[in-house]
Write a protein that holds these residues in place. Structure first.
Motif, PDB file in Angstrom:
ATOM      1  N   THR A 182       0.835  -1.198   0.000  1.00 25.71           N
ATOM      2  CA  THR A 182       0.000   0.000   0.000  1.00 25.71           C
ATOM      3  C   THR A 182       0.870   1.249   0.000  1.00 25.71           C
ATOM      4  O   THR A 182       2.065   1.187   0.259  1.00 25.71           O
ATOM      5  CB  THR A 182      -0.969  -0.014   1.212  1.00 25.71           C
ATOM      6  OG1 THR A 182      -1.877   1.060   1.101  1.00 25.71           O
ATOM      7  CG2 THR A 182      -0.209   0.085   2.523  1.00 25.71           C
ATOM      8  N   ALA A 189      -5.536   2.707   6.206  1.00 24.07           N
ATOM      9  CA  ALA A 189      -6.071   1.452   5.672  1.00 24.07           C
ATOM     10  C   ALA A 189      -5.499   0.259   6.438  1.00 24.07           C
ATOM     11  O   ALA A 189      -6.221  -0.693   6.758  1.00 24.07           O
ATOM     12  CB  ALA A 189      -5.740   1.337   4.182  1.00 24.07           C
ATOM     13  N   MET A 300      -3.646  -2.401  -1.655  1.00 25.27           N
ATOM     14  CA  MET A 300      -4.583  -1.389  -1.185  1.00 25.27           C
ATOM     15  C   MET A 300      -4.211  -0.012  -1.727  1.00 25.27           C
ATOM     16  O   MET A 300      -3.300   0.143  -2.526  1.00 25.27           O
ATOM     17  CB  MET A 300      -4.611  -1.389   0.352  1.00 25.27           C
ATOM     18  CG  MET A 300      -5.001  -2.745   0.936  1.00 25.27           C
ATOM     19  SD  MET A 300      -5.450  -2.716   2.681  1.00 25.27           S
ATOM     20  CE  MET A 300      -3.969  -2.070   3.452  1.00 25.27           C
ATOM     21  N   GLU A 325      -8.254  -3.614  -2.921  1.00 23.27           N
ATOM     22  CA  GLU A 325      -9.231  -2.708  -2.317  1.00 23.27           C
ATOM     23  C   GLU A 325     -10.080  -2.069  -3.417  1.00 23.27           C
ATOM     24  O   GLU A 325      -9.581  -1.714  -4.481  1.00 23.27           O
ATOM     25  CB  GLU A 325      -8.527  -1.618  -1.511  1.00 23.27           C
ATOM     26  CG  GLU A 325      -9.488  -0.680  -0.803  1.00 23.27           C
ATOM     27  CD  GLU A 325      -8.806   0.422  -0.010  1.00 23.27           C
ATOM     28  OE1 GLU A 325      -9.527   1.323   0.454  1.00 23.27           O
ATOM     29  OE2 GLU A 325      -7.562   0.391   0.123  1.00 23.27           O
ATOM     30  N   CYS A 330     -10.939   3.368  -1.714  1.00 24.58           N
ATOM     31  CA  CYS A 330      -9.551   3.822  -1.894  1.00 24.58           C
ATOM     32  C   CYS A 330      -9.448   5.344  -1.801  1.00 24.58           C
ATOM     33  O   CYS A 330     -10.225   6.064  -2.426  1.00 24.58           O
ATOM     34  CB  CYS A 330      -9.015   3.391  -3.258  1.00 24.58           C
ATOM     35  SG  CYS A 330      -8.307   1.741  -3.286  1.00 24.58           S
ATOM     36  N   ASP A 350     -14.353  -3.799  -0.375  1.00 17.69           N
ATOM     37  CA  ASP A 350     -14.220  -2.548   0.361  1.00 17.69           C
ATOM     38  C   ASP A 350     -13.231  -2.732   1.508  1.00 17.69           C
ATOM     39  O   ASP A 350     -13.059  -3.843   2.035  1.00 17.69           O
ATOM     40  CB  ASP A 350     -15.567  -2.102   0.924  1.00 17.69           C
ATOM     41  CG  ASP A 350     -16.541  -1.662  -0.165  1.00 17.69           C
ATOM     42  OD1 ASP A 350     -16.100  -1.510  -1.313  1.00 17.69           O
ATOM     43  OD2 ASP A 350     -17.730  -1.492   0.157  1.00 17.69           O
ATOM     44  N   LEU A 351     -12.615  -1.635   1.905  1.00 15.05           N
ATOM     45  CA  LEU A 351     -11.583  -1.669   2.941  1.00 15.05           C
ATOM     46  C   LEU A 351     -12.035  -2.417   4.193  1.00 15.05           C
ATOM     47  O   LEU A 351     -11.311  -3.255   4.731  1.00 15.05           O
ATOM     48  CB  LEU A 351     -11.178  -0.227   3.308  1.00 15.05           C
ATOM     49  CG  LEU A 351     -10.163  -0.071   4.443  1.00 15.05           C
ATOM     50  CD1 LEU A 351      -8.835  -0.720   4.085  1.00 15.05           C
ATOM     51  CD2 LEU A 351      -9.966   1.409   4.768  1.00 15.05           C
ATOM     52  N   ILE A 354     -11.714  -6.277   4.023  1.00 19.60           N
ATOM     53  CA  ILE A 354     -10.478  -6.947   3.605  1.00 19.60           C
ATOM     54  C   ILE A 354     -10.008  -7.954   4.654  1.00 19.60           C
ATOM     55  O   ILE A 354      -9.614  -9.081   4.327  1.00 19.60           O
ATOM     56  CB  ILE A 354      -9.376  -5.920   3.302  1.00 19.60           C
ATOM     57  CG1 ILE A 354      -9.703  -5.170   2.000  1.00 19.60           C
ATOM     58  CG2 ILE A 354      -8.007  -6.603   3.171  1.00 19.60           C
ATOM     59  CD1 ILE A 354      -8.713  -4.087   1.626  1.00 19.60           C
TER      60      ILE A 354
END
Length: 363
Positions: A182, A189, A300, A325, A330, A350-351, A354
């Motif tokens: 990420t 996140a 992500m 993600e 995001c 969606d975050l 995860i």
């Protein structure tokens, strides 16, 4: 014609107590095709006054200022006039801690000054600052606020499991391995994802977050305080253990090596940055592709395409489940978009889902 073009540009407000730094940052955007500096402010209080009538699309905000510092100003901005904010931070432990706090308050991203509060060599991070300001000017504030809410809800102290009385290495040839990459928006996140991982997860987690040296240690310490699993900055040569998340230190690529029946971390500060990043997600992903494991790869929020090449190599050599993600959550839909468009991704989620998706693929 010139007036029309200027009007269409995104408006930038520069907030810094140093006249030198304000001038230097303004010069970076002289003649920029999409960003126009519409004002400057000497401190947080001055910034709040000017925001209402200048109505900037993006702000650069120094953390260390008199009267009202950057953190106080950021909190007020996100409550009163939510706008994407790029923080400027000193490369110190205090600066790193304050920067992570700023991420929690809703800052879009940050740039570390190379040499203290007044950096005569700020030009060294010029391209990075410009890239983040441009990306920030296009970000949706609603996403920043949404993630901020998720961070608050996940940021409760969670009990830690007792550490094993003897080493608990992740044995080569047996269990699964989780790898995460990420960038922009990543600290928040990661907090959302890691705080949702069960303490008894039967796998180690290896993480690359694009950050300069010093900041990754503060990030690991912060996440370790609020997650059930153990979170630490990776150390060269240590054996990886299940139930622990390892964050690659800024300035080092993180790789994995087989040592007997276990897996060991290898930190490489000599290999050049990949795509401008060290650590790079591609380097980690390519490294784990050689260990012949069942892998869960997660990409992500972040700018650019880091991780896609590594994911392609992982998929060609291993049994890999790839999670990206979704665009809906995001902060910057760059890295996940690149992976999704490569047709290598198995789940787009969606975050807040995860962690649950990761656990679904573990025994």
């Amino acid at each position: 014609m010139g007036k029309v073009e200027a009007f269409q540009k995104k408006k930038l407000l520069i907030v810094d107590d140093s006249a030198f730094m304000r001038k230097l940052i303004a010069d970076f955007f002289e003649g920029h095709p999409t960003i126009q500096v519409v004002g400057i402010a000497r401190n947080g209080k001055d910034a709040l006054t000017k925001i209402s009538h200048l109505q900037p699309d993006v702000i650069t905000l120094d953390i260390e200022m008199p009267e009202m510092d950057g953190l106080q100003a950021l909190k007020a901005i996100m409550e009163e006039h939510p706008i994407p904010v790029v923080m400027l931070s000193s490369m110190t432990k205090a600066g790193a801690d304050a920067t992570l706090k700023a991420m929690e308050y809703g800052a879009f991203d940050f740039v570390a000054k190379p040499s203290g509060t007044i950096s005569l060599d700020l030009h060294r991070v010029r391209d990075d600052l410009i890239e983040k300001v441009v990306a920030g000017s296009e970000a949706k504030v609603s996403k920043l606020k949404k993630v901020e809410k998720a961070v608050r809800e996940s940021g409760l102290q969670k009990p830690k499991p007792a550490l094993p009385s003897r080493p608990n290495p992740f044995l080569h040839g047996r269990k699964k391995l989780v790898v995460i990459g990420t960038s922009t928006g990543g600290p928040r996140a990661l907090q959302t994802v890691l705080s949702g991982i069960s303490a008894d997860i039967d796998a180690p987690i290896l993480i690359v977050q694009h950050m300069p040296p010093g900041f990754t240690k503060s990030l690991a310490e912060r996440l370790n305080q609020i997650c059930s699993i153990h979170v630490k900055e990776a150390e060269h040569g240590e054996l990886v253990k299940r139930g622990t998340a390892y964050i690659a230190p800024g300035g080092f690529h993180m790789k994995i090596k087989v040592v007997g029946s276990a897996l060991s971390l290898y930190l490489d500060g000599d290999e050049p940055p990949r795509g401008g990043h060290r650590p790079a997600v591609d380097v980690l992903f390519e490294s784990v592709s050689f260990i012949g494991k069942d892998l869960i790869a997660v990409i992500m929020t972040g700018m650019g395409a880091d991780g896609t090449k590594g994911l392609r190599q992982m998929k060609s050599r291993n049994n890999v489940v790839a999670i990206a993600e979704s665009q809906q959550t995001c902060i910057v839909y760059g890295m996940p978009k690149s992976a999704v468009e490569s047709n290598l991704v198995d789940d787009v989620v969606d975050l807040e889902n995860i962690a649950k998706t990761i656990m679904k693929y573990l025994p």
